[in-house]
Design a protein around this motif. Structure first.
Motif, PDB file in Angstrom:
ATOM      1  N   ALA A  67       0.897  -1.100   0.436  1.00 50.61           N
ATOM      2  CA  ALA A  67      -0.223  -0.174   0.126  1.00 50.61           C
ATOM      3  C   ALA A  67       0.861   1.226  -0.041  1.00 50.61           C
ATOM      4  O   ALA A  67      -0.070   1.862  -1.091  1.00 50.61           O
ATOM      5  N   GLY A  68       2.084   1.057   0.940  1.00 45.50           N
ATOM      6  CA  GLY A  68       3.088   2.301   0.839  1.00 45.50           C
ATOM      7  C   GLY A  68       2.182   3.237   1.855  1.00 45.50           C
ATOM      8  O   GLY A  68       2.611   4.385   1.687  1.00 45.50           O
ATOM      9  N   PHE A  69       1.601   2.758   2.750  1.00 44.13           N
ATOM     10  CA  PHE A  69       1.259   3.452   4.129  1.00 44.13           C
ATOM     11  C   PHE A  69       1.857   3.443   4.950  1.00 44.13           C
ATOM     12  O   PHE A  69       2.494   1.857   5.201  1.00 44.13           O
ATOM     13  N   PRO A  70       1.827   4.468   5.981  1.00 47.67           N
ATOM     14  CA  PRO A  70       2.665   4.162   6.740  1.00 47.67           C
ATOM     15  C   PRO A  70       2.457   2.622   7.853  1.00 47.67           C
ATOM     16  O   PRO A  70       1.171   2.603   7.658  1.00 47.67           O
ATOM     17  N   ALA A  71       3.345   1.934   8.491  1.00 47.37           N
ATOM     18  CA  ALA A  71       3.071   1.256   8.892  1.00 47.37           C
ATOM     19  C   ALA A  71       3.954   0.843   9.796  1.00 47.37           C
ATOM     20  O   ALA A  71       3.986  -0.567  10.651  1.00 47.37           O
ATOM     21  N   ASP A  72       4.680   1.328  10.524  1.00 45.54           N
ATOM     22  CA  ASP A  72       4.862   1.241  11.851  1.00 45.54           C
ATOM     23  C   ASP A  72       3.896   1.078  13.299  1.00 45.54           C
ATOM     24  O   ASP A  72       4.570   0.308  14.247  1.00 45.54           O
ATOM     25  N   ARG A  73       2.818   1.580  12.439  1.00 47.67           N
ATOM     26  CA  ARG A  73       1.716   1.350  13.673  1.00 47.67           C
ATOM     27  C   ARG A  73       0.873   0.989  12.392  1.00 47.67           C
ATOM     28  O   ARG A  73       0.459   1.973  11.868  1.00 47.67           O
ATOM     29  N   PHE A  74       0.109  -0.278  12.929  1.00 45.37           N
ATOM     30  CA  PHE A  74      -1.396   0.131  12.698  1.00 45.37           C
ATOM     31  C   PHE A  74      -2.314  -0.299  13.429  1.00 45.37           C
ATOM     32  O   PHE A  74      -2.789  -1.314  14.185  1.00 45.37           O
ATOM     33  N   HIS A  75      -3.900  -0.370  12.342  1.00 44.40           N
ATOM     34  CA  HIS A  75      -5.340  -0.520  13.088  1.00 44.40           C
ATOM     35  C   HIS A  75      -5.968  -1.631  12.788  1.00 44.40           C
ATOM     36  O   HIS A  75      -6.101  -1.229  11.392  1.00 44.40           O
ATOM     37  N   PHE A  76      -5.539  -2.482  13.498  1.00 46.40           N
ATOM     38  CA  PHE A  76      -6.186  -4.328  12.401  1.00 46.40           C
ATOM     39  C   PHE A  76      -7.971  -4.872  12.592  1.00 46.40           C
ATOM     40  O   PHE A  76      -8.140  -4.485  14.012  1.00 46.40           O
ATOM     41  N   GLU A  77      -8.860  -4.429  11.520  1.00 47.76           N
ATOM     42  CA  GLU A  77     -10.282  -3.790  12.379  1.00 47.76           C
ATOM     43  C   GLU A  77     -10.267  -5.121  11.950  1.00 47.76           C
ATOM     44  O   GLU A  77     -11.755  -5.402  12.324  1.00 47.76           O
ATOM     45  N   LYS A  79      -7.248   8.713   2.492  1.00 52.10           N
ATOM     46  CA  LYS A  79      -6.384   7.860   0.787  1.00 52.10           C
ATOM     47  C   LYS A  79      -7.436   6.357   1.517  1.00 52.10           C
ATOM     48  O   LYS A  79      -7.049   5.727   2.952  1.00 52.10           O
ATOM     49  N   ALA A  80      -6.837   5.795   0.613  1.00 52.42           N
ATOM     50  CA  ALA A  80      -7.655   4.528   0.220  1.00 52.42           C
ATOM     51  C   ALA A  80      -6.725   2.922  -0.675  1.00 52.42           C
ATOM     52  O   ALA A  80      -5.838   4.085  -1.887  1.00 52.42           O
ATOM     53  N   PHE A  81      -6.498   2.681  -0.154  1.00 52.14           N
ATOM     54  CA  PHE A  81      -6.385   1.497  -1.185  1.00 52.14           C
ATOM     55  C   PHE A  81      -6.788   0.253  -1.224  1.00 52.14           C
ATOM     56  O   PHE A  81      -6.562  -0.879   0.206  1.00 52.14           O
ATOM     57  N   LEU A  82      -6.942  -0.396  -2.139  1.00 58.07           N
ATOM     58  CA  LEU A  82      -7.733  -1.714  -2.637  1.00 58.07           C
ATOM     59  C   LEU A  82      -6.331  -2.698  -2.942  1.00 58.07           C
ATOM     60  O   LEU A  82      -6.344  -2.725  -4.097  1.00 58.07           O
ATOM     61  N   ALA A  83      -7.087  -3.647  -2.221  1.00 57.61           N
ATOM     62  CA  ALA A  83      -6.350  -4.881  -2.550  1.00 57.61           C
ATOM     63  C   ALA A  83      -6.805  -6.109  -2.779  1.00 57.61           C
ATOM     64  O   ALA A  83      -7.832  -6.589  -2.281  1.00 57.61           O
ATOM     65  N   THR A 117      -4.715  -3.830  -7.602  1.00 57.11           N
ATOM     66  CA  THR A 117      -4.481  -3.065  -7.027  1.00 57.11           C
ATOM     67  C   THR A 117      -4.840  -1.351  -7.065  1.00 57.11           C
ATOM     68  O   THR A 117      -4.653  -0.615  -8.476  1.00 57.11           O
ATOM     69  N   HIS A 118      -6.119  -0.904  -6.399  1.00 61.34           N
ATOM     70  CA  HIS A 118      -6.450   0.513  -7.034  1.00 61.34           C
ATOM     71  C   HIS A 118      -5.484   1.268  -5.428  1.00 61.34           C
ATOM     72  O   HIS A 118      -6.693   1.099  -3.850  1.00 61.34           O
ATOM     73  N   GLY A 119      -5.547   2.603  -5.691  1.00 65.11           N
ATOM     74  CA  GLY A 119      -5.057   3.663  -4.675  1.00 65.11           C
ATOM     75  C   GLY A 119      -5.770   5.096  -5.133  1.00 65.11           C
ATOM     76  O   GLY A 119      -6.618   5.306  -6.111  1.00 65.11           O
ATOM     77  N   GLY A 120      -5.456   5.425  -4.433  1.00 66.24           N
ATOM     78  CA  GLY A 120      -6.665   6.767  -4.233  1.00 66.24           C
ATOM     79  C   GLY A 120      -7.599   6.972  -3.130  1.00 66.24           C
ATOM     80  O   GLY A 120      -6.585   7.229  -2.382  1.00 66.24           O
ATOM     81  N   THR A 121      -8.270   8.394  -2.936  1.00 60.22           N
ATOM     82  CA  THR A 121      -9.164   8.359  -2.150  1.00 60.22           C
ATOM     83  C   THR A 121     -10.258   7.838  -2.163  1.00 60.22           C
ATOM     84  O   THR A 121     -10.814   6.650  -3.014  1.00 60.22           O
ATOM     85  N   LEU A 122     -11.073   7.485  -0.803  1.00 56.70           N
ATOM     86  CA  LEU A 122     -12.742   6.646  -0.541  1.00 56.70           C
ATOM     87  C   LEU A 122     -12.828   7.432  -1.735  1.00 56.70           C
ATOM     88  O   LEU A 122     -13.484   6.645  -2.427  1.00 56.70           O
ATOM     89  N   ALA A 123     -13.382   8.707  -2.181  1.00 61.60           N
ATOM     90  CA  ALA A 123     -13.847   9.305  -3.102  1.00 61.60           C
ATOM     91  C   ALA A 123     -14.268   8.614  -4.501  1.00 61.60           C
ATOM     92  O   ALA A 123     -15.193   8.103  -4.793  1.00 61.60           O
ATOM     93  N   ASP A 124     -12.454   8.565  -4.434  1.00 59.20           N
ATOM     94  CA  ASP A 124     -11.968   7.370  -6.390  1.00 59.20           C
ATOM     95  C   ASP A 124     -12.743   6.158  -5.916  1.00 59.20           C
ATOM     96  O   ASP A 124     -13.168   4.817  -7.711  1.00 59.20           O
TER      97      ASP A 124
END
Ligand code: SAM
Length: 291
Positions: free
Chosen positions: A136-146, A195-199, A209-216
């Motif tokens: 995803a290329g998002f910060p993952a030094d900490r993350f919330h798994f839902e 910001k959103a990323f769908l795998a 994979t699709h990146g962008g915003t939730l609106a995108d």
């Protein structure tokens, strides 16, 4: 492959080990050499779906006996499996795909085995959440798994509101038939600019994979640019602190306060922006003081 047997206190010396094994989330070549060796040697393989696990074992040329262990029989099966482990058998725990226990059964057996002093050891490997995060290329030094959100819309929205302000990257699993509705609810609650990323179908032939915003992502899902088939993991950026959402609440409240008493303005502002009522009310009071 030698595996040291170190039974914990309370377990007989001859006790076996429980191997908690991750399996491929699509690509069979992701089976590790160690997983293969442990599966070959195990006295039994406890699997969420024995037919599926049977196909995996068959593809590896392994004939170890399978034992069914899923969400509905984990409680009743666990004592029997503990008995086997205590008497010296090595068992492997598998889920349908990925890592057992991560939105999958296995927790009870693992907990009980550990309580009985049995050695529980991981065979690490695929996990859809970690695989999606890694690309995803998002910060993952900490993350919330839902994991999975509630399937009913009211409960889903209420859960989303609870986690709206989480500052860390968020990871969700979602079933294909709920994906569009979940994306729309996320856009409503988090705002379209998050910001959103769908795998989709990671490690499989049709991986995309699709990146962008939730609106995108909502637009792409509606226009068919995202193929609504297969398995999906969604990664969202965390709440960036004072941001567009707060600015939106401020501008709505400012307009409402010109026409309505504070309580009514706050109630309406909360409704329009998906903000908790008490937050909107205290913000309305602050805005009034400023004027
Ligand atoms: N324990 C598993 C793990 O470690 O990945 C997850 C089990 S959970 C029941 C299954 C969910 O994981 C799916 O509904 C989907 O959201 C996600 N998933 C599984 N395989 C995937 C894949 N190949 N690509 C994207 N997401 C996947």
């Amino acid at each position: 492959m030698a595996v040291a047997k170190v039974a914990g206190p309370g377990a007989p010396e001859e006790a076996g080990a429980l191997f908690v094994a991750a399996t491929p989330i699509g690509n069979l070549d992701d089976v590790s050499t160690r997983l293969k060796a442990v599966l070959e040697r195990a006295s039994g393989v406890a699997a969420e779906d024995t037919r599926r696990a049977g196909r995996l074992l068959q593809s590896l040329g392994i004939r170890s006996p399978l034992i069914s262990l899923h969400a509905h029989n984990e409680r009743s099966r666990t004592p029997e499996l503990l008995g086997r482990l205590l008497s010296g058998e090595d068992l492997v725990l598998l889920s349908d795909a990925g890592t057992p226990g991560i939105s999958d059964p296995g927790m009870r057996l693992v907990w009980e085995a550990r309580q009985s002093g049995i050695r529980v050891t991981p065979l690490p490997g695929p996990c859809a959440a970690v695989a999606a995060l890694s690309v995803a290329g998002f910060p993952a030094d900490r993350f919330h798994f839902e994991g999975f959100l509630p399937s009913r819309q009211a409960a889903r929205r209420s859960r989303l509101k609870q986690i709206k302000a989480v500052p860390e990257t968020l990871v969700f699993y979602e079933a294909v038939h709920r994906l569009t509705a979940a994306l729309q609810d996320m856009r409503e609650v988090f705002g379209g600019e998050r910001k959103a990323f769908l795998a989709r179908e990671l490690t499989k032939i049709h991986e995309s994979t699709h990146g962008g915003t939730l609106a995108d992502l909502c637009r792409k899902a509606a226009s068919g640019k995202i193929v609504l088939k297969g398995e999906f993991t969604l990664v969202l950026g965390g709440d960036g602190g004072p941001d567009g959402d707060e600015a939106a609440l401020d501008s709505i409240l400012t307009a409402l306060l010109e026409e309505l008493p504070t309580r009514q303005a706050a109630r309406l502002g909360a409704k329009l922006t998906g903000t908790p009522r008490r937050v909107a009310y205290s913000r309305a009071l602050e805005l009034q003081v400023r004027e």
